[in-house]
Design an enzyme around this catalytic site. Structure first.
Site, PDB file in Angstrom:
ATOM      1  CG  ASP A 124      40.304  37.507  39.445  1.00 35.63           C
ATOM      2  OD1 ASP A 124      40.852  36.743  40.259  1.00 35.63           O
ATOM      3  OD2 ASP A 124      40.818  38.592  39.080  1.00 35.63           O
ATOM      4  CE  LYS A 173      40.185  37.996  46.418  1.00 33.05           C
ATOM      5  NZ  LYS A 173      41.137  38.375  45.356  1.00 33.05           N
ATOM      6  CG  ASP A 206      38.533  38.327  43.060  1.00 32.97           C
ATOM      7  OD1 ASP A 206      38.942  39.227  43.806  1.00 32.97           O
ATOM      8  OD2 ASP A 206      39.140  37.261  42.855  1.00 32.97           O
ATOM      9  CD  GLU A 235      44.738  40.553  41.954  1.00 34.70           C
ATOM     10  OE1 GLU A 235      45.686  41.015  41.271  1.00 34.70           O
ATOM     11  OE2 GLU A 235      44.215  39.454  41.707  1.00 34.70           O
ATOM     12  CD  GLU A 269      47.542  34.600  45.318  1.00 30.97           C
ATOM     13  OE1 GLU A 269      46.545  35.340  45.308  1.00 30.97           O
ATOM     14  OE2 GLU A 269      47.772  33.733  44.450  1.00 30.97           O
TER      15      GLU A 269
END
Ligand code: KIV
Length: 268
Positions: free
Chosen positions: A47, A116, A86, A118, A185
């Site tokens: 993204d 994926k 994402d 977060e 990250e």
């Protein structure tokens, strides 16, 4: 000889054998084709699209429809690399039902092999639900760009001992919930090494040092196409901005001076 396609189980085997995993983002067909042909293990339709392609300040405005569209372009080009898409902001935060529906779109319409998103322990119910319907999930912890407002900017995470412990706990919980890999990250190298050692699933680092099982970069950073700022962890392998600017200037000059096109560049 045709090289074997990358699969989700193959990535876990790679970690077990100590083989590194290469990941790069892409958002369209021509670059995805080049990346696939270069032999990348995973192409991530990130993204980051919002920042490097759409010119937004953050990833928050990216929509599901845009992610599906760009995932389609990339999947069409990927013959060997595994395509991971994402899930954009608010496509998995609302309800389990929405999460399943949106992840399903990325596989059914976008032709991705995995998604994926977060978050730590608080998204484990999403990871479990998707794993139960055979949608592989790549997790993403540390500096999570969709949390930019909570973090107060794009800041390295896990420097404090409590935060580091929480991130290690998150990583273990995500593995138990069924994630097949995890992006780390913007965390200190030593913490990334500790998390990598504690898990059987591969860790993919970005700004997390050399001890992860794999590395991911944003394609526009690597090619020197994104120049607004350059994070410390970015290595520029090319300067396509200068090459493109030079080509555009020479074309413009040739058109204005009448040097382009010649008789031979037309039809007789
Ligand atoms: O959106 C993205 O490109 C990402 C990578 C930076 C890991 O999440």
């Amino acid at each position: 000889m045709k090289t074997q396609s990358i699969t989700v189980p193959r990535l876990k085997q790679k970690k077990a054998k100590g083989e590194k995993i290469s990941v790069l983002t892409a958002y369209d067909f021509p670059f995805a084709k080049l990346i696939d042909e270069a032999g990348m293990d995973i192409i991530l339709v990130g993204d980051t699209l919002g920042i490097v392609v759409q010119g937004e300040e953050s990833t928050l405005p990216v929509t599901m429809d845009q992610m599906v569209y760009h995932t389609q372009l990339v999947s069409r080009a990927a013959k060997r690399s595994l395509v991971v898409a994402d899930m954009p902001f608010m496509s998995y935060q609302c309800s389990l039902e929405e999460t399943l529906k949106n992840a399903g779109r990325l596989l059914k319409e976008g032709r991705a092999a995995a998604v994926k998103f977060e978050g730590g322990a608080h998204v484990c119910d999403r990871v479990e639900a998707l794993s139960q319907v055979d949608i592989p999930v790549m997790a993403h912890i540390g500096l999570t760009p969709q949390s930019v407002h909570r973090m107060g900017g794009y800041k390295v995470q896990g420097r404090e001992i409590d935060q580091a412990k929480a991130l290690l706990g998150d990583a273990k919980d995500l593995e138990s919930a069924g994630a097949f890999s995890i992006v780390l990250e913007g965390i200190p190298n030593a913490l990334a090494a500790e998390i990598t050692k504690a898990l059987t699933i591969p860790t993919i680092g970005i700004g997390a040092g050399p001890h992860c099982d794999g590395q991911v970069l944003v394609m526009h950073d690597l090619l020197g196409l994104f120049t607004r700022f350059q994070p410390k962890f970015v290595r520029r392998y090319a300067d396509l901005t200068t090459i493109a600017a030079d080509a555009f200037a020479r074309y413009q000059s040739d058109v204005l001076s009448g040097k382009f096109p010649t008789e031979e560049e037309g039809y007789q």
